[in-house]
Design a protein around this motif. Structure first.
Motif, short mmCIF file in Angstrom:
data_model
loop_
_atom_site.label_atom_id
_atom_site.label_comp_id
_atom_site.label_asym_id
_atom_site.label_seq_id
_atom_site.Cartn_x
_atom_site.Cartn_y
_atom_site.Cartn_z
N TYR A 1 38.75 41.76 34.88
CA TYR A 1 38.44 40.62 35.73
C TYR A 1 37.19 40.86 36.56
O TYR A 1 37.23 40.94 37.78
N SER A 2 36.09 40.99 35.83
CA SER A 2 34.80 41.26 36.44
C SER A 2 33.68 40.90 35.47
O SER A 2 33.89 40.92 34.25
N SER A 3 32.52 40.62 36.01
CA SER A 3 31.36 40.35 35.16
C SER A 3 30.67 41.63 34.73
O SER A 3 29.65 41.58 34.03
N TRP B 1 30.93 38.40 39.43
CA TRP B 1 32.22 38.15 40.06
C TRP B 1 33.13 39.35 39.81
O TRP B 1 32.94 40.12 38.87
N CYS B 2 34.14 39.48 40.67
CA CYS B 2 35.13 40.53 40.51
C CYS B 2 36.39 40.12 41.28
O CYS B 2 36.30 39.76 42.45
N HIS C 1 30.47 45.30 41.28
CA HIS C 1 30.93 45.86 40.01
C HIS C 1 31.57 47.24 40.16
O HIS C 1 32.44 47.61 39.38
N TRP D 1 36.97 47.10 33.83
CA TRP D 1 37.76 46.16 34.63
C TRP D 1 37.66 44.79 34.01
O TRP D 1 36.58 44.20 33.94
#
Length: 180
Positions: free
Chosen positions: A161-163, A54-55, A144, A159
Protein backbone atom coordinates in the motif's frame (compact mmCIF):
# COMPACT_ATOMS: atom_id res chain seq x y z
CA UNK A 1 -6.26 26.22 12.16
CA UNK A 2 -2.89 27.89 11.76
CA UNK A 3 -2.14 29.83 8.57
CA UNK A 4 0.98 27.68 8.34
CA UNK A 5 -1.09 24.63 7.35
CA UNK A 6 -3.46 25.93 4.69
CA UNK A 7 -3.37 25.33 0.98
CA UNK A 8 -2.71 28.70 -0.62
CA UNK A 9 -1.28 27.65 -3.99
CA UNK A 10 -4.02 26.03 -6.12
CA UNK A 11 -1.37 24.64 -8.48
CA UNK A 12 1.03 23.58 -5.73
CA UNK A 13 2.11 20.07 -4.83
CA UNK A 14 1.50 19.25 -1.17
CA UNK A 15 2.66 16.65 1.30
CA UNK A 16 -0.26 15.79 3.56
CA UNK A 17 -0.84 13.46 6.49
CA UNK A 18 -4.19 12.13 7.65
CA UNK A 19 -4.29 10.29 10.97
CA UNK A 20 -6.81 8.01 12.67
CA UNK A 21 -8.21 9.22 16.01
CA UNK A 22 -5.99 8.25 18.92
CA UNK A 23 -3.53 6.83 16.36
CA UNK A 24 -5.48 3.54 16.40
CA UNK A 25 -3.96 0.85 14.18
CA UNK A 26 -6.93 0.35 11.87
CA UNK A 27 -5.15 -0.30 8.58
CA UNK A 28 -3.90 -3.75 9.54
CA UNK A 29 -6.60 -5.38 7.41
CA UNK A 30 -6.61 -5.40 3.61
CA UNK A 31 -10.34 -4.62 3.50
CA UNK A 32 -9.82 -1.25 5.20
CA UNK A 33 -6.82 -0.34 3.04
CA UNK A 34 -8.87 -1.11 -0.07
CA UNK A 35 -11.51 1.41 1.02
CA UNK A 36 -8.76 4.04 1.11
CA UNK A 37 -7.36 3.00 -2.27
CA UNK A 38 -10.77 2.93 -3.94
CA UNK A 39 -11.59 6.36 -2.56
CA UNK A 40 -8.25 7.80 -3.73
CA UNK A 41 -8.88 6.33 -7.19
CA UNK A 42 -12.32 7.95 -7.22
CA UNK A 43 -10.87 11.31 -6.18
CA UNK A 44 -8.33 11.02 -8.98
CA UNK A 45 -11.00 10.23 -11.57
CA UNK A 46 -13.83 12.49 -10.39
CA UNK A 47 -12.32 15.23 -8.21
CA UNK A 48 -9.19 16.24 -10.11
CA UNK A 49 -6.80 14.86 -7.48
CA UNK A 50 -3.32 14.17 -8.82
CA UNK A 51 -1.37 11.65 -6.76
CA UNK A 52 2.40 11.81 -6.99
CA UNK A 53 3.09 9.47 -4.07
CA UNK A 54 1.15 7.78 -1.30
CA UNK A 55 1.55 5.37 1.60
CA UNK A 56 -0.95 3.81 3.96
CA UNK A 57 0.52 3.01 7.36
CA UNK A 58 -1.35 1.23 10.15
CA UNK A 59 -2.75 4.43 11.67
CA UNK A 60 -2.18 7.20 9.15
CA UNK A 61 -1.86 8.03 5.48
CA UNK A 62 0.70 10.17 3.68
CA UNK A 63 0.05 11.68 0.27
CA UNK A 64 1.98 13.88 -2.09
CA UNK A 65 -0.74 15.35 -4.22
CA UNK A 66 -2.27 18.37 -5.89
CA UNK A 67 -5.73 19.58 -6.77
CA UNK A 68 -7.20 22.98 -7.59
CA UNK A 69 -9.64 22.29 -4.74
CA UNK A 70 -7.40 20.29 -2.41
CA UNK A 71 -9.08 21.34 0.86
CA UNK A 72 -12.52 20.36 -0.44
CA UNK A 73 -11.26 17.13 -1.95
CA UNK A 74 -9.58 16.05 1.29
CA UNK A 75 -12.66 17.07 3.29
CA UNK A 76 -14.87 14.90 1.05
CA UNK A 77 -12.34 12.05 1.10
CA UNK A 78 -12.22 12.05 4.90
CA UNK A 79 -15.99 12.27 5.25
CA UNK A 80 -16.66 9.41 2.83
CA UNK A 81 -13.91 7.12 4.10
CA UNK A 82 -14.87 7.72 7.74
CA UNK A 83 -18.39 6.52 7.00
CA UNK A 84 -17.26 3.54 4.92
CA UNK A 85 -14.52 2.46 7.35
CA UNK A 86 -16.80 2.69 10.37
CA UNK A 87 -19.43 0.63 8.53
CA UNK A 88 -16.81 -1.93 7.46
CA UNK A 89 -15.55 -2.30 11.03
CA UNK A 90 -19.11 -2.75 12.33
CA UNK A 91 -19.91 -5.38 9.68
CA UNK A 92 -16.64 -7.31 9.84
CA UNK A 93 -17.38 -10.57 11.63
CA UNK A 94 -13.65 -11.35 11.71
CA UNK A 95 -12.71 -8.08 13.44
CA UNK A 96 -11.51 -9.09 16.90
CA UNK A 97 -11.11 -5.44 17.87
CA UNK A 98 -14.63 -4.43 16.79
CA UNK A 99 -16.02 -3.45 20.24
CA UNK A 100 -12.93 -1.43 21.08
CA UNK A 101 -12.67 0.29 17.68
CA UNK A 102 -16.38 1.16 17.63
CA UNK A 103 -16.15 2.53 21.16
CA UNK A 104 -13.06 4.58 20.26
CA UNK A 105 -14.61 6.04 17.11
CA UNK A 106 -17.93 6.81 18.81
CA UNK A 107 -16.19 8.33 21.86
CA UNK A 108 -14.10 10.57 19.62
CA UNK A 109 -17.32 11.78 17.98
CA UNK A 110 -19.00 12.51 21.30
CA UNK A 111 -15.94 14.40 22.53
CA UNK A 112 -15.58 16.45 19.35
CA UNK A 113 -16.67 20.06 19.30
CA UNK A 114 -19.53 19.12 16.94
CA UNK A 115 -20.67 16.20 19.14
CA UNK A 116 -20.89 13.88 16.16
CA UNK A 117 -22.17 10.30 16.12
CA UNK A 118 -18.64 9.11 15.36
CA UNK A 119 -15.25 10.49 14.36
CA UNK A 120 -12.71 8.37 12.49
CA UNK A 121 -10.04 10.89 11.46
CA UNK A 122 -8.15 13.44 13.52
CA UNK A 123 -8.90 17.05 12.51
CA UNK A 124 -6.93 18.59 9.67
CA UNK A 125 -4.51 17.14 7.16
CA UNK A 126 -1.37 19.21 7.74
CA UNK A 127 -0.61 20.35 4.14
CA UNK A 128 3.00 21.30 3.45
CA UNK A 129 3.70 23.02 0.14
CA UNK A 130 6.60 21.36 -1.67
CA UNK A 131 7.98 24.45 -3.35
CA UNK A 132 11.43 23.15 -4.27
CA UNK A 133 13.15 19.94 -5.36
CA UNK A 134 14.83 19.47 -1.99
CA UNK A 135 11.46 19.34 -0.18
CA UNK A 136 9.98 17.04 -2.83
CA UNK A 137 12.85 14.56 -2.47
CA UNK A 138 12.83 14.78 1.33
CA UNK A 139 9.08 14.08 1.62
CA UNK A 140 9.12 11.43 -1.10
CA UNK A 141 11.90 9.54 0.67
CA UNK A 142 10.23 9.97 4.05
CA UNK A 143 6.89 8.72 2.73
CA UNK A 144 8.33 5.66 0.98
CA UNK A 145 10.71 4.77 3.81
CA UNK A 146 7.99 4.97 6.47
CA UNK A 147 7.22 1.18 6.36
CA UNK A 148 10.96 0.40 6.46
CA UNK A 149 11.51 2.68 9.45
CA UNK A 150 8.54 1.03 11.19
CA UNK A 151 10.17 -2.37 10.64
CA UNK A 152 7.41 -3.80 8.42
CA UNK A 153 9.56 -4.38 5.32
CA UNK A 154 13.22 -4.21 4.36
CA UNK A 155 12.73 -2.29 1.12
CA UNK A 156 10.15 0.45 0.41
CA UNK A 157 8.85 -1.29 -2.72
CA UNK A 158 7.89 -4.36 -0.66
CA UNK A 159 5.07 -2.41 1.00
CA UNK A 160 1.91 -3.11 -1.02
CA UNK A 161 0.00 0.00 0.00
CA UNK A 162 2.49 2.53 -1.27
CA UNK A 163 3.64 4.14 -4.49
CA UNK A 164 7.20 2.94 -3.81
CA UNK A 165 6.53 0.07 -6.25
CA UNK A 166 5.83 2.57 -9.02
CA UNK A 167 9.02 4.50 -8.27
CA UNK A 168 10.96 1.21 -8.31
CA UNK A 169 9.67 0.44 -11.83
CA UNK A 170 6.81 -1.97 -11.03
CA UNK A 171 3.08 -1.50 -11.35
CA UNK A 172 1.60 -0.12 -8.14
CA UNK A 173 -1.92 -0.25 -6.73
CA UNK A 174 -3.01 3.28 -7.80
CA UNK A 175 -2.44 5.56 -10.75
CA UNK A 176 0.27 8.08 -9.94
CA UNK A 177 1.90 10.94 -11.80
CA UNK A 178 5.67 11.09 -11.45
CA UNK A 179 7.05 14.40 -10.26
CA UNK A 180 9.10 16.06 -12.99
Amino acid sequence: MSEKYKTKDRDGIYFISISVVQWADVFTRREYCEIICNSLAYCHKEKDLTLYAWCIMTNHIHLICSSPTLANTIRDFKKYTAKELFKAIQQNTQESRKPWLCWLIKSAGELSSKHEEYKFWQPGYHPILLHNNYLVEQKLNYLHRNPVTAGFVEEPEHWYYSSARDYAGSQGRLHITFIQ
